[in-house]
Design a protein around this motif. Structure first.
Motif, PDB file in Angstrom:
ATOM      1  N   LEU A   8       0.698  -0.980  -0.099  1.00  0.00           N
ATOM      2  CA  LEU A   8      -0.277  -0.051  -0.102  1.00  0.00           C
ATOM      3  C   LEU A   8       0.838   1.433  -0.171  1.00  0.00           C
ATOM      4  O   LEU A   8       1.791   1.525   0.972  1.00  0.00           O
ATOM      5  CB  LEU A   8      -0.944  -0.250   1.089  1.00  0.00           C
ATOM      6  N   GLY A   9       0.559   2.011  -0.931  1.00  0.00           N
ATOM      7  CA  GLY A   9       1.486   3.449  -1.228  1.00  0.00           C
ATOM      8  C   GLY A   9       0.940   4.135  -2.194  1.00  0.00           C
ATOM      9  O   GLY A   9       0.343   3.672  -3.438  1.00  0.00           O
ATOM     10  N   PRO A  10       1.409   5.598  -2.252  1.00  0.00           N
ATOM     11  CA  PRO A  10       1.128   6.355  -3.630  1.00  0.00           C
ATOM     12  C   PRO A  10       1.824   5.662  -4.626  1.00  0.00           C
ATOM     13  O   PRO A  10       2.912   5.395  -4.684  1.00  0.00           O
ATOM     14  CB  PRO A  10       1.502   7.600  -3.007  1.00  0.00           C
ATOM     15  N   ASN A  11       1.526   6.277  -5.840  1.00  0.00           N
ATOM     16  CA  ASN A  11       2.167   6.088  -7.087  1.00  0.00           C
ATOM     17  C   ASN A  11       3.520   6.698  -6.759  1.00  0.00           C
ATOM     18  O   ASN A  11       3.726   8.072  -6.351  1.00  0.00           O
ATOM     19  CB  ASN A  11       1.507   7.053  -8.241  1.00  0.00           C
ATOM     20  N   GLY A  12       4.671   6.208  -7.401  1.00  0.00           N
ATOM     21  CA  GLY A  12       6.158   6.587  -7.301  1.00  0.00           C
ATOM     22  C   GLY A  12       6.668   6.079  -6.012  1.00  0.00           C
ATOM     23  O   GLY A  12       7.846   6.674  -5.659  1.00  0.00           O
ATOM     24  N   ALA A  13       6.025   5.423  -5.195  1.00  0.00           N
ATOM     25  CA  ALA A  13       6.635   5.088  -3.978  1.00  0.00           C
ATOM     26  C   ALA A  13       7.423   3.869  -4.120  1.00  0.00           C
ATOM     27  O   ALA A  13       8.335   3.880  -2.962  1.00  0.00           O
ATOM     28  CB  ALA A  13       5.422   4.773  -2.886  1.00  0.00           C
ATOM     29  N   GLY A  14       7.534   3.298  -5.243  1.00  0.00           N
ATOM     30  CA  GLY A  14       8.315   2.268  -5.263  1.00  0.00           C
ATOM     31  C   GLY A  14       8.042   0.628  -5.396  1.00  0.00           C
ATOM     32  O   GLY A  14       8.270  -0.099  -5.310  1.00  0.00           O
ATOM     33  N   LYS A  15       6.397   0.857  -5.648  1.00  0.00           N
ATOM     34  CA  LYS A  15       5.625  -0.435  -5.382  1.00  0.00           C
ATOM     35  C   LYS A  15       5.935  -1.431  -6.623  1.00  0.00           C
ATOM     36  O   LYS A  15       6.530  -2.716  -6.542  1.00  0.00           O
ATOM     37  CB  LYS A  15       4.066  -0.024  -5.554  1.00  0.00           C
ATOM     38  N   THR A  16       6.101  -0.880  -7.773  1.00  0.00           N
ATOM     39  CA  THR A  16       6.249  -1.763  -8.959  1.00  0.00           C
ATOM     40  C   THR A  16       7.766  -2.341  -9.246  1.00  0.00           C
ATOM     41  O   THR A  16       8.026  -3.308  -9.602  1.00  0.00           O
ATOM     42  CB  THR A  16       5.791  -0.757 -10.232  1.00  0.00           C
ATOM     43  N   THR A  17       8.535  -1.193  -8.696  1.00  0.00           N
ATOM     44  CA  THR A  17      10.026  -1.555  -8.662  1.00  0.00           C
ATOM     45  C   THR A  17      10.298  -2.893  -7.820  1.00  0.00           C
ATOM     46  O   THR A  17      10.824  -3.840  -8.129  1.00  0.00           O
ATOM     47  CB  THR A  17      10.951  -0.493  -8.451  1.00  0.00           C
ATOM     48  N   THR A  18       9.538  -2.832  -6.477  1.00  0.00           N
ATOM     49  CA  THR A  18       9.628  -3.631  -5.552  1.00  0.00           C
ATOM     50  C   THR A  18       9.183  -5.104  -6.373  1.00  0.00           C
ATOM     51  O   THR A  18       9.919  -5.977  -6.077  1.00  0.00           O
ATOM     52  CB  THR A  18       8.974  -3.429  -4.194  1.00  0.00           C
ATOM     53  N   LEU A  19       8.268  -5.152  -6.703  1.00  0.00           N
ATOM     54  CA  LEU A  19       7.279  -6.344  -7.370  1.00  0.00           C
ATOM     55  C   LEU A  19       8.193  -6.913  -8.350  1.00  0.00           C
ATOM     56  O   LEU A  19       8.306  -8.016  -8.293  1.00  0.00           O
ATOM     57  CB  LEU A  19       5.860  -6.009  -8.000  1.00  0.00           C
ATOM     58  N   ARG A  20       8.889  -6.091  -9.060  1.00  0.00           N
ATOM     59  CA  ARG A  20       9.694  -6.552 -10.239  1.00  0.00           C
ATOM     60  C   ARG A  20      10.908  -7.338  -9.886  1.00  0.00           C
ATOM     61  O   ARG A  20      11.495  -8.234 -10.291  1.00  0.00           O
ATOM     62  CB  ARG A  20      10.066  -5.652 -11.147  1.00  0.00           C
ATOM     63  N   MET A  21      11.579  -6.690  -8.861  1.00  0.00           N
ATOM     64  CA  MET A  21      12.790  -7.356  -8.076  1.00  0.00           C
ATOM     65  C   MET A  21      12.425  -8.704  -7.321  1.00  0.00           C
ATOM     66  O   MET A  21      13.101  -9.664  -7.432  1.00  0.00           O
ATOM     67  CB  MET A  21      13.160  -6.262  -6.920  1.00  0.00           C
ATOM     68  N   LEU A  22      11.222  -8.562  -6.704  1.00  0.00           N
ATOM     69  CA  LEU A  22      10.786  -9.891  -5.995  1.00  0.00           C
ATOM     70  C   LEU A  22      10.607 -11.132  -7.113  1.00  0.00           C
ATOM     71  O   LEU A  22      10.861 -12.290  -6.670  1.00  0.00           O
ATOM     72  CB  LEU A  22       9.538  -9.571  -5.205  1.00  0.00           C
ATOM     73  N   LEU A  23      10.040 -10.735  -8.090  1.00  0.00           N
ATOM     74  CA  LEU A  23       9.885 -11.616  -9.217  1.00  0.00           C
ATOM     75  C   LEU A  23      11.103 -12.079 -10.041  1.00  0.00           C
ATOM     76  O   LEU A  23      11.215 -12.909 -10.861  1.00  0.00           O
ATOM     77  CB  LEU A  23       8.646 -11.326 -10.032  1.00  0.00           C
ATOM     78  N   GLY A  24      12.368 -11.039  -9.837  1.00  0.00           N
ATOM     79  CA  GLY A  24      13.297 -11.485 -10.604  1.00  0.00           C
ATOM     80  C   GLY A  24      13.511 -11.008 -11.984  1.00  0.00           C
ATOM     81  O   GLY A  24      14.227 -11.204 -12.644  1.00  0.00           O
ATOM     82  N   ILE A  25      12.284 -10.066 -12.185  1.00  0.00           N
ATOM     83  CA  ILE A  25      12.259  -9.290 -13.647  1.00  0.00           C
ATOM     84  C   ILE A  25      13.471  -8.220 -13.891  1.00  0.00           C
ATOM     85  O   ILE A  25      14.086  -8.044 -14.711  1.00  0.00           O
ATOM     86  CB  ILE A  25      10.946  -8.758 -13.715  1.00  0.00           C
ATOM     87  N   ILE A  26      13.597  -7.502 -12.606  1.00  0.00           N
ATOM     88  CA  ILE A  26      15.043  -6.711 -12.634  1.00  0.00           C
ATOM     89  C   ILE A  26      15.649  -7.266 -11.436  1.00  0.00           C
ATOM     90  O   ILE A  26      15.393  -7.481 -10.306  1.00  0.00           O
ATOM     91  CB  ILE A  26      14.607  -5.263 -12.540  1.00  0.00           C
ATOM     92  N   ASP A  27      16.988  -6.941 -11.341  1.00  0.00           N
ATOM     93  CA  ASP A  27      17.886  -7.456 -10.503  1.00  0.00           C
ATOM     94  C   ASP A  27      18.159  -6.023  -9.517  1.00  0.00           C
ATOM     95  O   ASP A  27      18.355  -4.975  -9.828  1.00  0.00           O
ATOM     96  CB  ASP A  27      19.267  -7.690 -10.906  1.00  0.00           C
TER      97      ASP A  27
END
Length: 312
Positions: A37-56
């Motif tokens: 839970l957080g506002p746009n630009g808080a880092g939600k998408t980047t966090t999810l992509r790191m959790l999944l290994g999409i980005i390192d």
């Protein structure tokens, strides 16, 4: 075997001179529904992509479904990115089967499952329609069904409620609950507190690339003391000592934080002091109040603006 679907520690991600994620630790119990839970630009998408290994990550690491390399668990994961996309010329059931095939599900089996899923979602009539002929809500449902057709152990949804009307949001909430009841771990990001409050037992609050709180929704709410709304017939008397000195009435109503001594001493003072209690309500703080206390007024205001822009 770990009890956690995800175990992340010290995740950091920089984009040029911007630190998008700043040292995030996160554990997600198997079979739970976690709202990030957080506002746009808080880092939600980047966090999810790191959790999944999409980005390192630039620093830190993540263990996903028991795998040290998150991508090794890809076939057991269903991921709905924030950027939606389906081939417009594909028929709905083929689009679902195709998404399953990308996760290792045989195409013929995927087509069979797709028709069943569409029927269960009330879209059986649209199975043979091309994606371009579907409404926005129907197309988003098709993509969501494609996310679960291979029966993953973990479902990750990035802002899944964005762009959906109230009816389709309710359908999505039911689907998320049904997956969790079947033992699937579900993670979704959102900037709408109501979705997290209705669906989640666990929540991670993110702001400025950090997670200042991760745990039970009840634990977040318990950081704040309950609020008292009191109506009295009298405005003065010895009972006033039971109410915080700075509290002033609005007419015959009082609104204040429940004293640490609890409600019983307050009630005793009111009754014995002949305050003339007309009404008394103890209101437990909601997740919105907890979010403000944890993430700050600015983050909460930004989330409200995000929601207003989406609804405009």
């Amino acid at each position: 075997m770990s009890d956690y679907a995800i175990e992340a520690h010290g995740l950091v991600k920089n984009f040029d001179d911007v630190r998008a994620v700043d040292g995030i630790d996160l554990t997600v119990p198997k079979g739970s529904i976690l709202g990030i839970l957080g506002p746009n630009g808080a880092g939600k998408t980047t966090t999810l992509r790191m959790l999944l290994g999409i980005i390192d990550p630039d620093e830190g690491g993540c263990r996903l479904l028991g795998h040290e390399r998150p991508l090794d668990a890809a076939h057991d994961v269903g991921y709905l990115p924030e950027e939606r996309g389906l081939y417009p010329a594909m028929k709905a059931f083929d689009a679902i089967a195709f998404m399953g095939a990308l996760r290792g599900l045989p195409l013929a089996e995927g087509r069979q499952r797709a028709r069943v899923l569409l029927d269960e979602a009330g879209l059986g009539h649209a199975a043979d329609k091309e994606v371009r002929m579907l409404s926005k809500g129907m197309a988003q449902t098709v993509q969501l069904l494609g996310t679960i057709v291979h029966r993953p152990k973990l479902i990750v949804l990035d802002e899944p409620f964005s762009g959906l009307d109230a009816l389709n949001q309710a359908k999505l909430e039911r689907l998320i609950r049904s997956q969790a009841e079947a033992g699937v771990t579900v993670i979704f990001s959102t900037h709408v507190i109501a979705h997290a409050e209705r669906l989640c037992e666990d929540v991670a609050i993110i702001a400025g690339g950090k997670i200042p709180f991760s745990g039970k929704v009840s634990e977040a709410r318990d950081r704040l003391r309950p609020q008292v709304r009191l109506e009295t017939r009298c405005l003065e008397g010895a009972w006033r000592s039971a109410i915080p000195a700075e509290c002033q009435p609005e007419g015959h109503f009082w609104h204040f934080t429940l004293p640490e001594t609890g409600v019983e001493p307050l009630l005793k003072a009111l009754v014995e002091g002949d305050a003339g209690v007309q009404s008394l309500a103890i209101e437990r703080p909601g997740l919105h109040d907890a979010f403000v206390a944890i993430a700050g007024e600015a983050a909460a205001a930004q989330m409200e603006r995000d929601q207003e822009e989406e609804e405009a």
